[in-house]
Design a protein around this motif. Structure first.
Motif, PDB file in Angstrom:
ATOM      1  N   VAL A  10       0.847  -1.191   0.000  1.00 21.54           N
ATOM      2  CA  VAL A  10       0.000   0.000   0.000  1.00 21.54           C
ATOM      3  C   VAL A  10       0.879   1.236   0.000  1.00 21.54           C
ATOM      4  CG1 VAL A  10      -1.828   1.250   1.227  1.00 21.54           C
ATOM      5  CG2 VAL A  10      -1.724  -1.249   1.360  1.00 21.54           C
ATOM      6  N   ASP A  11       0.526   2.226  -0.826  1.00 17.39           N
ATOM      7  CA  ASP A  11       1.152   3.534  -0.706  1.00 17.39           C
ATOM      8  C   ASP A  11       0.053   4.579  -0.573  1.00 17.39           C
ATOM      9  OD1 ASP A  11       0.201   4.220  -3.270  1.00 17.39           O
ATOM     10  OD2 ASP A  11       2.064   3.614  -4.243  1.00 17.39           O
ATOM     11  N   GLU A  12       0.419   5.833  -0.685  1.00 12.23           N
ATOM     12  CA  GLU A  12      -0.533   6.902  -0.374  1.00 12.23           C
ATOM     13  C   GLU A  12      -1.696   6.978  -1.353  1.00 12.23           C
ATOM     14  OE1 GLU A  12      -0.337  11.576   1.048  1.00 12.23           O
ATOM     15  OE2 GLU A  12       1.342  10.679  -0.015  1.00 12.23           O
ATOM     16  N   THR A  13      -1.500   6.529  -2.578  1.00 15.52           N
ATOM     17  CA  THR A  13      -2.538   6.704  -3.595  1.00 15.52           C
ATOM     18  C   THR A  13      -3.046   5.406  -4.204  1.00 15.52           C
ATOM     19  OG1 THR A  13      -0.852   6.969  -5.330  1.00 15.52           O
ATOM     20  CG2 THR A  13      -1.645   8.975  -4.231  1.00 15.52           C
ATOM     21  N   ARG A  58     -16.685  -5.456   3.637  1.00 19.08           N
ATOM     22  CA  ARG A  58     -16.652  -4.986   5.017  1.00 19.08           C
ATOM     23  C   ARG A  58     -18.066  -4.666   5.477  1.00 19.08           C
ATOM     24  NH1 ARG A  58     -14.371  -0.118   5.299  1.00 19.08           N
ATOM     25  NH2 ARG A  58     -14.207   0.181   3.066  1.00 19.08           N
ATOM     26  N   ASN A  59     -18.287  -4.778   6.790  1.00 23.45           N
ATOM     27  CA  ASN A  59     -19.574  -4.439   7.408  1.00 23.45           C
ATOM     28  C   ASN A  59     -20.720  -5.275   6.844  1.00 23.45           C
ATOM     29  OD1 ASN A  59     -18.233  -2.364   8.840  1.00 23.45           O
ATOM     30  ND2 ASN A  59     -18.492  -0.964   7.107  1.00 23.45           N
ATOM     31  N   GLY A  90      -6.929   4.529   6.503  1.00 19.77           N
ATOM     32  CA  GLY A  90      -7.541   4.536   7.822  1.00 19.77           C
ATOM     33  C   GLY A  90      -8.388   3.317   8.126  1.00 19.77           C
ATOM     34  N   VAL A  91      -8.414   2.306   7.247  1.00 27.89           N
ATOM     35  CA  VAL A  91      -9.207   1.099   7.473  1.00 27.89           C
ATOM     36  C   VAL A  91      -8.365  -0.124   7.134  1.00 27.89           C
ATOM     37  CG1 VAL A  91     -11.399   2.241   6.971  1.00 27.89           C
ATOM     38  CG2 VAL A  91     -10.150   1.116   5.125  1.00 27.89           C
ATOM     39  N   GLU A  92      -8.813  -1.288   7.609  1.00 26.91           N
ATOM     40  CA  GLU A  92      -8.197  -2.546   7.200  1.00 26.91           C
ATOM     41  C   GLU A  92      -8.983  -3.106   6.022  1.00 26.91           C
ATOM     42  OE1 GLU A  92      -6.415  -6.173   9.625  1.00 26.91           O
ATOM     43  OE2 GLU A  92      -8.584  -6.417   9.384  1.00 26.91           O
ATOM     44  N   ALA A 118      -4.456  -5.984   5.140  1.00 24.73           N
ATOM     45  CA  ALA A 118      -3.479  -4.963   5.516  1.00 24.73           C
ATOM     46  C   ALA A 118      -4.222  -3.749   6.034  1.00 24.73           C
ATOM     47  CB  ALA A 118      -2.593  -4.578   4.336  1.00 24.73           C
ATOM     48  N   SER A 119      -3.604  -3.083   6.980  1.00 27.29           N
ATOM     49  CA  SER A 119      -4.151  -1.828   7.475  1.00 27.29           C
ATOM     50  C   SER A 119      -3.733  -0.706   6.538  1.00 27.29           C
ATOM     51  CB  SER A 119      -3.638  -1.548   8.892  1.00 27.29           C
ATOM     52  OG  SER A 119      -4.057  -0.277   9.323  1.00 27.29           O
TER      53      SER A 119
END
Length: 218
Positions: A10-13, A58-59, A90-92, A118-119
């Protein structure tokens, strides 16, 4: 068979998933001896195995039916790597892959790989502010700088130290949103060094801007 556990970065974008071929996957066969070219069959063989990437929902309701997710890949991919340019930080998040073979013109999906999670925490520092400049005015030093291009910017910290100092300290606890600052706590005749640090909404700090020195006036 199912592919082994994929690797997730994972990176910022964006995020990228990489995986090894499933057992029994179709594909080109490398020549067994160096220098030999791969042969080309007279009768075309089956199409190589491709892959779909899935995200675990998720959820999902605990007491409801489990929905079958749609692939994240718009179509099965022939490479064993997939990059998606939309990171929700901000999420897994969890993913898996499934092999896809074409049998009699029909896409047949094989067993899923183990899930990798991954988070997607925002640990990426923002880009720094630029072109810091300082001007001494009566009883103060005025600073001005160009903004950081960070999209999740919270503000800036002004750092100061005595001229020649290697370490600078912030002049405020909370970031400011302005692109200028008037330092009225200087003492006449002393020379100071300044830098600016950008701070994003997750509290990550950028590298320092350029440093600049100025001598306080009476």
């Amino acid at each position: 068979g199912a592919p082994p556990v994929p690797q997730l970065t994972v990176d910022e974008t964006s995020w990228t998933l990489r995986w090894e071929a499933s057992s029994g996957a179709r594909g080109s066969i490398d020549p067994s001896e160096p220098g030999l070219l791969p042969s080309r069959p007279i009768v075309p063989g089956p199409a190589p195995t491709t892959y779909d990437v899935y995200e675990v929902p998720r959820n999902a309701p605990a007491d409801g039916p489990l929905a079958v997710p749609a692939p994240v890949t718009p179509a099965p991919v022939g490479t064993r790597e997939f990059t998606h340019a939309n990171s929700t930080l901000g999420v897994e998040r969890c993913f898996y892959v499934r092999p896809v073979d074409i049998v009699n013109g029909v896409h047949v999906r094989g067993p899923a790989s183990p899930t990798i999670c991954a988070s997607f925490a925002d640990t990426f520092p923002p880009s720094p502010a630029g072109n810091l400049d300082a001007v001494a005015v009566p009883a103060a030093i005025s600073l001005i700088w160009e903004p950081s291009p960070a999209i999740d910017l919270a503000g800036y910290l002004v750092l100061r130290g005595d001229a020649g100092s290697a370490t600078l300290t912030p002049l405020m606890e909370a970031p400011i949103s302005e692109l200028s600052y008037r330092d009225g706590s200087v003492r006449s005749g002393l020379r100071y060094i300044y830098a600016i640090v950008a701070v994003d909404k997750s509290g990550n700090r950028s590298p320092e801007s350029n440093r600049i020195e100025e001598t306080a006036r009476p």
